[in-house]
Design a protein around this motif. Structure first.
Motif, short mmCIF file in Angstrom:
data_model
loop_
_atom_site.label_atom_id
_atom_site.label_comp_id
_atom_site.label_asym_id
_atom_site.label_seq_id
_atom_site.Cartn_x
_atom_site.Cartn_y
_atom_site.Cartn_z
N LEU A 53 41.20 49.09 48.80
CA LEU A 53 42.45 49.84 48.83
C LEU A 53 42.22 51.23 49.41
N PRO A 54 43.28 51.90 49.89
CA PRO A 54 43.12 53.26 50.39
C PRO A 54 42.68 54.22 49.29
N ARG A 55 42.15 55.34 49.69
CA ARG A 55 41.58 56.32 48.76
C ARG A 55 42.57 56.78 47.69
N HIS A 56 43.82 56.98 48.04
CA HIS A 56 44.80 57.53 47.09
C HIS A 56 45.65 56.45 46.43
N SER A 57 45.22 55.22 46.49
CA SER A 57 45.96 54.12 45.87
C SER A 57 45.85 54.20 44.35
N THR A 58 46.94 53.88 43.68
CA THR A 58 46.95 53.87 42.22
C THR A 58 46.92 52.46 41.65
N GLN A 59 46.81 51.47 42.50
CA GLN A 59 46.75 50.07 42.05
C GLN A 59 45.43 49.85 41.31
N PRO A 60 45.48 49.26 40.12
CA PRO A 60 44.25 49.05 39.35
C PRO A 60 43.36 47.97 39.97
N ALA A 61 42.07 48.09 39.70
CA ALA A 61 41.09 47.12 40.21
C ALA A 61 41.26 45.79 39.48
N GLU A 62 41.07 44.70 40.25
CA GLU A 62 41.16 43.38 39.65
C GLU A 62 40.22 42.44 40.38
N LEU A 63 39.80 41.39 39.69
CA LEU A 63 38.94 40.39 40.32
C LEU A 63 39.30 39.01 39.82
N THR A 64 39.05 38.03 40.67
CA THR A 64 39.30 36.63 40.35
C THR A 64 38.06 35.83 40.71
N LYS A 68 33.40 25.93 40.13
CA LYS A 68 33.26 24.65 40.85
C LYS A 68 34.20 23.57 40.33
N ASN A 69 34.55 23.61 39.05
CA ASN A 69 35.42 22.56 38.50
C ASN A 69 36.90 22.86 38.71
N GLY A 70 37.24 23.94 39.42
CA GLY A 70 38.63 24.26 39.72
C GLY A 70 39.24 25.33 38.82
N LYS A 71 38.56 25.70 37.76
CA LYS A 71 39.09 26.74 36.88
C LYS A 71 38.93 28.10 37.54
N GLU A 72 39.86 29.00 37.22
CA GLU A 72 39.80 30.37 37.72
C GLU A 72 40.00 31.33 36.56
N ILE A 73 39.33 32.47 36.65
CA ILE A 73 39.54 33.52 35.68
C ILE A 73 39.91 34.78 36.45
N SER A 74 40.99 35.39 36.05
CA SER A 74 41.47 36.61 36.69
C SER A 74 41.36 37.74 35.67
N ILE A 75 40.68 38.81 36.05
CA ILE A 75 40.43 39.92 35.13
C ILE A 75 41.00 41.20 35.74
N ALA A 76 41.88 41.86 35.00
CA ALA A 76 42.44 43.15 35.41
C ALA A 76 41.50 44.23 34.89
N VAL A 77 40.47 44.52 35.66
CA VAL A 77 39.42 45.44 35.24
C VAL A 77 39.96 46.85 35.05
N GLN A 81 40.29 48.82 31.44
CA GLN A 81 39.20 49.79 31.39
C GLN A 81 37.89 49.13 30.94
N MET A 82 37.56 48.02 31.59
CA MET A 82 36.36 47.26 31.23
C MET A 82 35.12 47.84 31.86
N LYS A 83 34.01 47.66 31.20
CA LYS A 83 32.71 48.06 31.73
C LYS A 83 32.06 46.82 32.35
N ILE A 84 30.98 47.03 33.13
CA ILE A 84 30.34 45.93 33.84
C ILE A 84 29.79 44.89 32.86
N GLY A 85 29.28 45.31 31.74
CA GLY A 85 28.76 44.38 30.74
C GLY A 85 29.84 43.45 30.21
#
Length: 106
Positions: A53-64, A68-77, A81-85
């Motif tokens: 995202l651009p430097r001044h974007s306020t959109q929160p970080a997220e990952l999906t 292999k079995n077709g399941k997906e997990i989407s996390i709104a990091v 306010q999640m930590k890497i652990g």
């Protein structure tokens, strides 16, 4: 805590690289993008898509993470306010469940 790379098939993330809340996304990306996961012919190949995202974007970080079995997990990091652990623990937990299901099937 280790991530079972053999169970992950895709990784998509959206983050502002300058935001503090995006650190888990950046670190996880560096853990997943390694020589064994890059070539498409590799059995542990992970399809990685990154949107910065651009430097001044306020959109929160997220990952999906797609498995292999077709399941997906989407996390709104950013929102949670999640930590890497915490992120690695969440992904590893689901990865271990998938590994257990595969081993029981034979």
């Amino acid at each position: 805590m280790t991530i079972p790379l053999a169970t992950i098939s895709s990784f998509r993330t959206t983050f502002n690289p300058w935001a503090r809340s995006a650190r888990p996304c950046r670190v996880l990306l560096s853990l997943l993008r390694n020589p064994s996961t890059v070539p498409a012919s590799s059995p542990t190949h992970i399809d990685i898509k990154v949107t910065q995202l651009p430097r001044h974007s306020t959109q929160p970080a997220e990952l999906t993470v797609g498995f292999k079995n077709g399941k997906e997990i989407s996390i709104a990091v950013g929102e949670r306010q999640m930590k890497i652990g915490d992120v690695i623990e969440e992904i590893a937990r689901l990865g271990r469940v998938i590994e257990r299901e595969e081993s029981l099937k034979g």
